[in-house]
Design an enzyme around this catalytic site. Structure first.
Site, short mmCIF file in Angstrom:
data_model
loop_
_atom_site.label_atom_id
_atom_site.label_comp_id
_atom_site.label_asym_id
_atom_site.label_seq_id
_atom_site.Cartn_x
_atom_site.Cartn_y
_atom_site.Cartn_z
N VAL A 1 -3.26 9.56 -22.38
CA VAL A 1 -2.52 10.39 -23.35
C VAL A 1 -2.82 9.94 -24.79
CG1 VAL A 1 -0.21 11.03 -24.17
CG2 VAL A 1 -0.71 10.98 -21.71
N ARG A 2 -2.71 8.65 -25.05
CA ARG A 2 -2.90 8.14 -26.41
C ARG A 2 -4.34 8.37 -26.88
NH1 ARG A 2 1.23 4.11 -27.29
NH2 ARG A 2 3.19 5.29 -27.07
N ARG B 1 1.96 14.02 -2.05
CA ARG B 1 0.78 14.38 -1.26
C ARG B 1 0.78 15.91 -1.15
NH1 ARG B 1 2.06 9.08 1.12
NH2 ARG B 1 0.33 7.74 0.51
N ASP C 1 -8.24 7.09 -2.32
CA ASP C 1 -9.42 7.70 -1.71
C ASP C 1 -9.25 9.20 -1.50
OD1 ASP C 1 -11.04 7.89 1.32
OD2 ASP C 1 -12.03 7.10 -0.48
N GLY C 2 -8.09 9.54 -0.99
CA GLY C 2 -7.84 10.96 -0.74
C GLY C 2 -7.83 11.76 -2.03
N ILE D 1 -2.69 0.65 -4.19
CA ILE D 1 -2.56 -0.80 -3.91
C ILE D 1 -3.54 -1.24 -2.83
CG2 ILE D 1 -0.11 -0.86 -4.55
CD1 ILE D 1 0.49 -1.07 -1.49
N ASP D 2 -4.11 -0.27 -2.08
CA ASP D 2 -4.91 -0.60 -0.89
C ASP D 2 -6.24 -1.26 -1.19
OD1 ASP D 2 -3.96 2.45 0.91
OD2 ASP D 2 -2.87 0.61 0.42
N ARG E 1 9.33 -22.84 12.07
CA ARG E 1 9.06 -21.54 12.68
C ARG E 1 7.69 -20.99 12.27
NH1 ARG E 1 14.83 -18.32 11.94
NH2 ARG E 1 15.75 -18.93 13.96
N ARG F 1 -3.15 0.38 4.53
CA ARG F 1 -3.63 1.47 5.38
C ARG F 1 -4.72 0.93 6.30
NH1 ARG F 1 -3.79 7.60 3.44
NH2 ARG F 1 -2.74 6.68 1.67
N ALA G 1 -2.01 -18.85 4.72
CA ALA G 1 -1.74 -18.36 6.08
C ALA G 1 -2.64 -19.07 7.09
CB ALA G 1 -1.99 -16.84 6.14
N HIS H 1 5.12 -25.58 10.80
CA HIS H 1 5.50 -24.18 10.52
C HIS H 1 4.26 -23.41 10.11
CE1 HIS H 1 5.89 -26.36 6.68
NE2 HIS H 1 5.42 -25.26 6.15
N GLN I 1 5.83 -3.53 -1.67
CA GLN I 1 4.47 -3.78 -2.17
C GLN I 1 3.98 -2.71 -3.13
OE1 GLN I 1 2.04 -5.30 1.51
NE2 GLN I 1 3.85 -4.22 2.26
P1 ADP Z 1 -4.44 8.45 -1.65
O1 ADP Z 1 -5.05 9.25 -2.76
O2 ADP Z 1 -3.51 7.38 -2.12
O3 ADP Z 1 -5.49 7.97 -0.66
P2 ADP Z 1 -3.85 10.55 0.19
O4 ADP Z 1 -4.92 10.14 1.11
O5 ADP Z 1 -2.55 10.96 0.73
O6 ADP Z 1 -3.49 9.42 -0.87
O7 ADP Z 1 -4.43 11.77 -0.70
C1 ADP Z 1 -3.62 12.25 -1.77
C2 ADP Z 1 -3.87 13.74 -1.89
O8 ADP Z 1 -5.27 13.99 -2.12
C3 ADP Z 1 -3.55 14.51 -0.61
O9 ADP Z 1 -2.18 14.80 -0.53
C4 ADP Z 1 -4.39 15.77 -0.81
O10 ADP Z 1 -3.75 16.61 -1.74
C5 ADP Z 1 -5.64 15.21 -1.47
N1 ADP Z 1 -6.63 14.93 -0.45
C6 ADP Z 1 -6.59 13.93 0.43
N2 ADP Z 1 -7.68 13.97 1.22
C7 ADP Z 1 -8.43 15.03 0.81
C8 ADP Z 1 -9.67 15.61 1.22
N3 ADP Z 1 -10.38 15.08 2.22
N4 ADP Z 1 -10.11 16.70 0.57
C9 ADP Z 1 -9.41 17.21 -0.45
N5 ADP Z 1 -8.23 16.72 -0.90
C10 ADP Z 1 -7.75 15.64 -0.26
O1 F6P Z 2 -1.94 4.18 0.24
C1 F6P Z 2 -0.92 3.33 -0.20
C2 F6P Z 2 0.05 3.06 0.93
O2 F6P Z 2 1.06 2.21 0.47
C3 F6P Z 2 -0.59 2.45 2.16
O3 F6P Z 2 -0.84 1.06 2.02
C4 F6P Z 2 0.46 2.76 3.19
O4 F6P Z 2 -0.03 2.75 4.51
C5 F6P Z 2 0.88 4.18 2.78
O5 F6P Z 2 0.64 4.27 1.38
C6 F6P Z 2 2.33 4.46 3.04
O6 F6P Z 2 2.50 5.85 2.75
P1 F6P Z 2 3.98 6.42 2.44
O7 F6P Z 2 4.36 5.95 1.08
O8 F6P Z 2 3.78 7.90 2.50
O9 F6P Z 2 4.89 5.88 3.50
#
Ligand code: ADP
Ligand code: F6P
Length: 328
Positions: free
Chosen positions: A28-29, A76, A107-108, A130-131, A166, A175, A190, A219, A260
């Site tokens: 934004v800035r 999502r 990634d998604g 965080i993954d 313990r 994930r 650990a 422990h 986390q």
């Molecule tokens: P993260 O981005 O943290 O990995 P998700 O895997 O839930 O979280 O993806 C977040 C959003 O990205 C999903 O709700 C969806 O809207 C979009 N998305 C996820 N996977 C795909 C995909 N293969 N193609 C297009 N959009 C995706």
């Molecule tokens: O992708 C981040 C994350 O915290 C993963 O480590 C975990 O498996 C997942 O999200 C949990 O998803 P939700 O917040 O929908 O329970």
């Protein structure tokens, strides 16, 4: 088009992560400094489709740098996994006049940004999760803070494990990625770190516990990445029962869960996220889209989004072996 006519959008998507606010603030800035308009899109791609958005000003992002979570909320959006949903997203950007989009997510979310880019909306993706499971980036926004959170929690568990002789078994997030487990596991001392990327056996864990018991160790801490749950009979509570039965060491399981995902981002996290946010705007200002901003070799660089998504993650097997050796 000079910048005054340029409008960009910014959104956070997927699981939230500490440091996302720092990235949003920098986007934004930087954009306002460059005389662009900035639209904050709430709740990820869902908010884009629902037109849940607000024009951002300099004050929209004050007092957020130090806060976990995301002021733009996140969500999502299953619709975005279909071409029709992405097409609707493209139409919304066209109607609103959004000429470029910064997507902060995992990634998604990167895949969503790729699909939107392929439909002609220049996107810049920042690794916010965080993954730490973004193959193209050595580190993701949120990962460092999550490790610190796990270490803080496990240090507390160590107090009670030590007092009771313990074994504490701790499930952490990630994930399908074992990086939180690996890095926090080393930092917590650990005895064993169970991750999806490396093979292990229950017998092997028991053998190491018995071997160290014979050296006087009383422990134990065992860190389990959530991605291995299927390989340990379902959950960490079952693993605790098995270890107690087989070794005679009282064992208790703790699932850290969503703690986390929160917390005050570390200073390094804020710096990296701010740098990434600034770089994203620089690219959009030059009309460059369809890139990801990542951390590689200590540098903040940009890569083609398709190239980035085709990369394979490398798990740090050397660090994993070091962890195994120094925990005897
Ligand atoms: P993260 O981005 O943290 O990995 P998700 O895997 O839930 O979280 O993806 C977040 C959003 O990205 C999903 O709700 C969806 O809207 C979009 N998305 C996820 N996977 C795909 C995909 N293969 N193609 C297009 N959009 C995706
Ligand atoms: O992708 C981040 C994350 O915290 C993963 O480590 C975990 O498996 C997942 O999200 C949990 O998803 P939700 O917040 O929908 O329970």
């Amino acid at each position: 088009m000079d910048n005054r006519q340029k409008t960009i959008g910014v959104l956070t998507s997927g699981g939230d992560a500490p440091g996302m606010n720092a990235a949003v603030r920098a986007v934004v800035r930087s954009a306002l400094y460059k005389k662009m308009r900035v639209i904050g899109i709430r709740r990820g791609y869902s908010g884009l489709l629902a037109r849940d958005m607000v024009e951002m000003n300099l004050r929209s992002v004050c007092d957020i740098l130090h806060r976990g979570g995301t002021v733009l909320y996140t969500a999502r959006c299953p619709e975005f996994r279909d071409d029709a949903g992405v097409e609707r997203g493209r139409q919304v950007c066209e109607e609103i006049g959004i000429s470029g989009l910064v997507v902060i997510g995992g990634d998604g979310s990167f895949r969503g940004a790729r699909d939107l880019s392929l439909k002609g909306v220049p996107c810049i993706a920042l690794p916010g999760t965080i993954d730490n499971d973004i193959a193209s980036s050595d580190e993701t926004i949120g990962f460092a803070t999550a490790i610190n959170t796990v270490v803080d929690m496990v240090d507390k568990l160590r107090d009670t494990s030590q007092s009771h002789d313990r074994c504490s078994i701790v499930e952490v997030m990630g994930r399908h990625c074992g990086d939180i487990a690996l890095h926090a596991g080393i930092a917590c001392g650990a005895l064993a770190i169970l991750v999806p990327e490396m093979p292990f056996t229950i017998d092997g864990i028991i053998e190491k516990m018995q071997r160290t018991l014979n050296t006087g160790k009383k422990h134990f801490i065992i860190i389990v990445a959530e991605g291995v749950k299927d390989s340990i009979g379902g959950d960490v509570h079952q693993l605790a029962r098995t270890l107690e039965e087989r070794t005679g060491v009282e064992s208790r399981a703790t699932v850290l869960g969503h703690v986390q995902r929160g917390g005050v981002p570390t200073a390094r996290e804020r710096v990296m996220a701010s740098h990434m946010g600034y770089r994203a705007v620089e690219l959009l200002e030059q009309g460059i889209g369809n890139r990801v901003i990542v951390s590689r070799g200590g540098e903040i660089v940009d890569l083609d989004i398709l190239e980035a998504l085709n990369m394979k993650r490398k798990f740090d097997e050397q660090l994993y072996r070091i962890a195994d050796v120094i925990s005897i």
